[in-house]
Design an enzyme around this catalytic site. Structure first.
Site, mmCIF file in Angstrom:
data_model
loop_
_atom_site.group_PDB
_atom_site.id
_atom_site.type_symbol
_atom_site.label_atom_id
_atom_site.label_comp_id
_atom_site.label_asym_id
_atom_site.label_seq_id
_atom_site.Cartn_x
_atom_site.Cartn_y
_atom_site.Cartn_z
ATOM 1 N N ASN A 215 -73.410 13.138 -95.054
ATOM 2 C CA ASN A 215 -74.135 12.727 -94.066
ATOM 3 C C ASN A 215 -73.571 12.199 -92.936
ATOM 4 O O ASN A 215 -72.308 12.512 -92.805
ATOM 5 C CB ASN A 215 -74.480 11.596 -94.565
ATOM 6 C CG ASN A 215 -74.030 10.467 -94.835
ATOM 7 O OD1 ASN A 215 -73.104 9.773 -93.834
ATOM 8 N ND2 ASN A 215 -73.992 9.818 -96.243
ATOM 9 N N ARG A 216 -74.099 11.516 -91.733
ATOM 10 C CA ARG A 216 -74.197 11.886 -89.947
ATOM 11 C C ARG A 216 -73.333 10.844 -90.351
ATOM 12 O O ARG A 216 -72.719 10.209 -88.854
ATOM 13 C CB ARG A 216 -75.875 12.455 -89.597
ATOM 14 C CG ARG A 216 -75.320 13.345 -89.362
ATOM 15 C CD ARG A 216 -76.713 13.274 -88.023
ATOM 16 N NE ARG A 216 -77.306 14.996 -87.861
ATOM 17 C CZ ARG A 216 -76.487 16.266 -87.890
ATOM 18 N NH1 ARG A 216 -75.467 15.454 -87.422
ATOM 19 N NH2 ARG A 216 -77.171 17.621 -87.823
#
Ligand code: CTP
Length: 409
Positions: A215-216
Site C-alpha cells: 500500500n501507499r
C-alpha cells in the site's frame, strides 16, 4: 527562555553569513551563552573578530584545537555537543545539511552536530535551484523525521542579483524559532520513564518471491511519532516495514508482513505504557504464496486472499491495565463515523483519523490533517508537518493518561 541557555551557533559559508552576526547579538542580548563555530567557508564572508567580539566566547574553527574546557576535556566537538542546550546553524548550506543527514564529520561544526544530543535548528540559505534540488529536499525530510528543526528560507534577493526562494530567514525569526524549540524541550520530559511502541509503514504480503500486495504508506507519520516520543523522554521501540534511519535513541525492529508485525508487537506490547499503531497493515494476504516466481507462460494466476490478524483489535481485546492504545483510521469518506466505529470496535483509547484523499494529508505527504477521537470527544488538528501532528497525538495521550482529580471517590 534563552536566558542562561548554552547555544552553539554554527556559521557556514554563504553570503548570508553576515546575518549570523545579528542572530548572535540577539541571542546574547536575550541572556544566552553563545559559542560560535565557523566553517572555512564562513571565514570568507565574515570576520572572526566580529563574531568573537559579539559572542560569549571566541570563535572555534578547527577540530584540532586543544580545548581544556571547564571540565578539562581536550576534545572540542564532544564538549560543545554535550554541553549545548541547542545547536543553531545559520546560514546552513546544502553541504552541512548533507553532512548531518549522512553523519559525515568533515569539520568542527559537522562533528559537533553529530556529537550532540541537544536539539538542532537549521536555517538554510542557498540559491533557489539548490534549495529546490531533490537531494536537498530529501535530506531535510530525513532530518525532520529525526527531529531536526528547520526555519525555512524566505523569498527575496539572493547573491549575484538573483531573486527567489532561498534567502536566509530574518534573524528575529531565527531567534523566535530557537525560543520555541527550547520551550518544546523544557516540556519534554513528560514521557520520561514510559515505554512507547510505535508501528510504521505499509506491510507487504508476498504473492511469490518477487511480488507482493502493498500500500501507499511511507511510514513518515509513524517515524515522526517515534521521534517525538523519544524527544519527550520515552523509551521507544519502532516496528517498521520501512528502511529509514530512526531518530536518535529509537530501537528499531524491521518486519515485512502483517504476520511479522503482529508477532513483533505481540511480544513487546504487554510491557508498554503506550502503543501507537500508525502502520498501514494489510487486511488481506495471499493464502498460499508461491515459493518460486510465477511465470507469465503459466497464464494469469488466481491469487486467493484470506484476512490478516487485526493487530489493533487484538491489542484492544487484551489491553493491560494502564496501557494507552492509539490507532489510526485511514478513510476516504465518512471520516468521523468510520473513525468512531473503529474506536469502539478495536478497543482503542484514541483514534487518529485522516482523510487520505484530502490534499496534503495521509499517505506519502510530509504534512497531515487529522481528527483525534477519544471517549471524551473529538479535536481537529489543522494541516501541519507530520512531526507537529505527532506532537498533538502525544499531547492527547498524556491528557488521557492524566488522572482526572474529579473522578476520585
Ligand atoms: N490495523 C491493524 N491490523 C490490521 C488492519 C489495521 O492493526 N490487520 C490497524 C491500523 O494500524 C490502524 C487501524 O487498525 O491503526 C485502522 O486501520 P484502517 O486501515 O484505517 O482500518 P481497517 O481496520 O483496516 O478497516 P477498513 O480498511 O475497512 O477501513
Amino acid at each position: 527562555m534563552l536566558a542562561g541557555k548554552r547555544i552553539v551557533l554554527g556559521v557556514t559559508g554563504g553570503i548570508a553569513a553576515y546575518k549570523a552576526v545579528e542572530v548572535c547579538r540577539r541571542l546574547v542580548d536575550a541572556g544566552a551563552h553563545v559559542t560560535p563555530i565557523m566553517t572555512d567557508g564562513a571565514r570568507h564572508f565574515v570576520g572572526e573578530t566580529t563574531l568573537s567580539t559579539l559572542a560569549s566566547e571566541a570563535v572555534r574553527t578547527s577540530l584540532w584545537e586543544i580545548d581544556h574546557g571547564a571540565d578539562g576535556s581536550p576534545i572540542t566537538h564532544t564538549r560543545l555537543g554535550q554541553t549545548a542546550d541547542l545547536v543553531i546553524v545559520a546560514p546552513a548550506t546544502a553541504r552541512v545539511i548533507s553532512d548531518l543527514r549522512t553523519g559525515r564529520s568533515a569539520d568542527l561544526l559537522s562533528a559537533t552536530l553529530i556529537a550532540t544530543t541537544a536539539p538542532v535548528l537549521l536555517a538554510p540559505a542557498m540559491h533557489t535551484e539548490m534549495w529546490e534540488h531533490p537531494a536537498v529536499r530529501e535530506n531535510l525530510e530525513v532530518l525532520a523525521t529525526r527531529g531536526v528543526h528547520v526555519v525555512p528560507p524566505e523569498e527575496g534577493r539572493l547573491a549575484g542579483g538573483d531573486s527567489g526562494a532561498g534567502r536566509l530567514a530574518d534573524p528575529a525569526t531565527i531567534v523566535e524559532a530557537a525560543e520555541k524549540v527550547l520551550a518544546g524541550t523544557s516540556a519534554a520530559a513528560d514521557l520520561a520513564g514510559l515505554a512507547v511502541l510505535v508501528t510504521a509503514g505499509g506491510t507487504r504480503e508476498p504473492i511469490d518471491p518477487v511480488r507482493f500486495i502493498g500500500n501507499r504508506s511511507s511510514g513518515k507519520q509513524g517515524y515522526a511519532v517515534a521521534a517525538e516520543a523519544a524527544s519527550r523522554g520515552a523509551r521507544v521501540t519502532l516496528v517498521t516495514t520501512v528502511d529509514r534511519p530512526p531518530a536518535a535513541g529509537v530501537e528499531v525492529v524491521r518486519v515485512d508482513t502483517a504476520d511479522e508485525m503482529h508477532a513483533a508487537v505481540a511480544e513487546r506490547s504487554p510491557t508498554c505504557d503506550v502503543v501507537v499503531m500508525a502502520a498501514a497493515v494489510a487486511d488481506f494476504k495471499p493464502v498460499d504464496p508461491a515459493d518460486r516466481k510465477i511465470k507469465k507462460a503459466g497464464g494469469v494466476p488466481e491469487v486467493v486472499l484470506e484476512p490478516t490478524v487485526d493487530i489493533l483489535a487484538a491489542l484492544g481485546a487484551a489491553k493491560p491495565a494502564g496501557q494507552t492504545l492509539v490507532g489510526f483510521a485511514a478513510e476516504t469518506d465518512d471520516l468521523r463515523a468510520n473513525a468512531e466505529a473503529k474506536l469502539s470496535a478495536k478497543g482503542a483509547d484514541l483514534i487518529v483519523a485522516n482523510d487520505v484523499s484530502a490534499p496534503g494529508a495521509g499517505f506519502e505527504h510530509d504534512t497531515n490533517e487529522v481528527v483525534l477521537l477519544s471517549a471524551t470527544g473529538a479535536t481537529e488538528v489543522a494541516r501541519a508537518d507530520k512531526r507537529r501532528i505527532a506532537k498533538a497525538v502525544l499531547d492527547a495521550v498524556t491528557t488521557l493518561r492524566t488522572p482526572n482529580p474529579g473522578s476520585q471517590s
